[in-house]
Design a protein around this motif. Structure first.
Motif, PDB file in Angstrom:
ATOM      1  N   LEU A  44     -13.359  11.559  -6.513  1.00 49.09           N
ATOM      2  CA  LEU A  44     -13.880  12.157  -5.649  1.00 49.09           C
ATOM      3  C   LEU A  44     -13.736  11.653  -4.445  1.00 49.09           C
ATOM      4  O   LEU A  44     -14.067  11.930  -3.344  1.00 49.09           O
ATOM      5  N   GLU A  45     -13.711   9.723  -4.225  1.00 46.71           N
ATOM      6  CA  GLU A  45     -13.839   8.964  -3.746  1.00 46.71           C
ATOM      7  C   GLU A  45     -12.322   9.463  -2.704  1.00 46.71           C
ATOM      8  O   GLU A  45     -12.916   9.545  -1.090  1.00 46.71           O
ATOM      9  N   ARG A  46     -11.521   9.350  -3.397  1.00 44.10           N
ATOM     10  CA  ARG A  46     -10.606   9.098  -2.487  1.00 44.10           C
ATOM     11  C   ARG A  46      -9.154   9.143  -3.377  1.00 44.10           C
ATOM     12  O   ARG A  46      -9.292   8.985  -4.966  1.00 44.10           O
ATOM     13  N   GLY A  47      -7.567   9.616  -3.375  1.00 44.54           N
ATOM     14  CA  GLY A  47      -6.698   9.565  -4.338  1.00 44.54           C
ATOM     15  C   GLY A  47      -6.552   7.919  -4.415  1.00 44.54           C
ATOM     16  O   GLY A  47      -6.757   6.649  -3.578  1.00 44.54           O
ATOM     17  N   TYR A  48      -6.307   8.139  -5.520  1.00 42.23           N
ATOM     18  CA  TYR A  48      -5.452   6.233  -6.083  1.00 42.23           C
ATOM     19  C   TYR A  48      -3.969   6.786  -7.033  1.00 42.23           C
ATOM     20  O   TYR A  48      -3.616   7.668  -7.301  1.00 42.23           O
ATOM     21  N   ARG A  49      -4.319   5.450  -6.787  1.00 45.09           N
ATOM     22  CA  ARG A  49      -2.079   4.952  -7.963  1.00 45.09           C
ATOM     23  C   ARG A  49      -2.862   4.669  -9.012  1.00 45.09           C
ATOM     24  O   ARG A  49      -4.232   4.323  -8.532  1.00 45.09           O
ATOM     25  N   PHE A  50      -2.092   4.673 -10.112  1.00 47.34           N
ATOM     26  CA  PHE A  50      -2.735   4.733 -11.553  1.00 47.34           C
ATOM     27  C   PHE A  50      -3.211   3.191 -11.229  1.00 47.34           C
ATOM     28  O   PHE A  50      -4.110   3.092 -11.993  1.00 47.34           O
ATOM     29  N   SER A  51      -2.414   2.293 -10.730  1.00 50.91           N
ATOM     30  CA  SER A  51      -3.084   0.591 -11.470  1.00 50.91           C
ATOM     31  C   SER A  51      -4.566   0.752 -10.632  1.00 50.91           C
ATOM     32  O   SER A  51      -5.230  -0.313 -11.064  1.00 50.91           O
ATOM     33  N   GLU A  52      -4.558   1.255  -9.062  1.00 56.11           N
ATOM     34  CA  GLU A  52      -5.619   1.127  -8.723  1.00 56.11           C
ATOM     35  C   GLU A  52      -6.738   2.240  -9.381  1.00 56.11           C
ATOM     36  O   GLU A  52      -8.405   1.185  -9.226  1.00 56.11           O
ATOM     37  N   LEU A  53      -6.924   3.253  -9.920  1.00 52.81           N
ATOM     38  CA  LEU A  53      -7.593   4.049 -10.634  1.00 52.81           C
ATOM     39  C   LEU A  53      -7.809   3.292 -11.437  1.00 52.81           C
ATOM     40  O   LEU A  53      -8.971   3.206 -12.262  1.00 52.81           O
ATOM     41  N   ARG A  54      -6.802   2.589 -13.102  1.00 48.26           N
ATOM     42  CA  ARG A  54      -7.343   1.562 -13.863  1.00 48.26           C
ATOM     43  C   ARG A  54      -8.228   0.615 -13.257  1.00 48.26           C
ATOM     44  O   ARG A  54      -9.725   0.303 -14.106  1.00 48.26           O
ATOM     45  N   ARG A  55      -8.427  -0.482 -12.086  1.00 47.36           N
ATOM     46  CA  ARG A  55      -9.094  -0.807 -12.342  1.00 47.36           C
ATOM     47  C   ARG A  55     -10.502  -0.259 -11.258  1.00 47.36           C
ATOM     48  O   ARG A  55     -11.471  -1.307 -11.795  1.00 47.36           O
ATOM     49  N   ARG A  56     -10.241   0.749 -10.484  1.00 52.83           N
ATOM     50  CA  ARG A  56     -11.740   1.586 -10.339  1.00 52.83           C
ATOM     51  C   ARG A  56     -12.666   1.982 -11.592  1.00 52.83           C
ATOM     52  O   ARG A  56     -13.864   1.937 -11.375  1.00 52.83           O
TER      53      ARG A  56
END
Length: 133
Positions: A44-56
C-alpha cells in the motif's frame, strides 16, 4: 412465482464465509494471515521488488514471501511484473482490488499498533489472575 425461485437460487449461490465449503474462506485466510496483512500493508506504501519487500516485512522467509505473493496474485490482489533484464527483476504492486483489501487490513494493523498498551495491560492482568496472585 418464477421471480421468487430465481431470487432463491441466486441467494443459494452467494458466498457465505460461515459455510465451511465457501471459497471465500481461502481468500480470507490469504488476506488476514500474518504475512498476507504485512505484505498488503507494505505494498500500500508503494511497489516493491522481491528483495526489498522481504527486507520491509522483517522475519518472513523467502519461501513464505513467495507463497504469500503467489496466493495474493492468484486472488487478484497483487500484480507481478517480470522485467526481461539480467539480473532478473520482478516488481510487485497492488491491483485496484488489492488496494481496497490493503486499506481495510491496514486500518486493523495500525489499530493493533496503537492499542498495544491496552493489550499489554490486559495480558498482564490476565496473567496475574491465572497465576493466582
Amino acid at each position: 412465482m418464477e421471480v421468487i425461485e430465481s431470487e432463491s437460487s441466486l441467494l443459494e449461490r452467494l458466498p457465505d464465509v460461515y459455510d465451511r465449503m465457501c471459497p471465500s474462506r481461502g481468500v480470507l485466510e490469504h488476506v488476514t494471515s500474518r504475512w498476507g496483512v504485512l505484505v498488503l500493508v507494505a505494498l500500500l506504501e508503494r511497489g516493491y521488488r522481491f528483495s526489498e519487500l522481504r527486507r520491509r516485512v522483517a522475519g518472513v522467509s523467502e519461501k513464505m514471501l513467495a507463497q504469500t505473493l503467489q496466493n495474493l496474485e492468484r486472488d487478484g490482489f497483487v500484480l507481478r511484473v517480470a522485467h526481461p533484464v539480467i539480473p532478473p527483476r520482478v516488481d510487485y504492486s497492488l491491483t485496484p482490488l488489492g488496494a481496497e483489501a490493503a486499506e481495510r487490513v491496514s486500518g486493523l494493523a495500525h489499530w493493533v499498533e496503537a492499542r498495544m498498551p491496552a493489550v499489554t495491560e490486559a495480558r498482564a492482568s490476565y496473567d496475574t489472575r491465572q497465576s493466582g496472585t
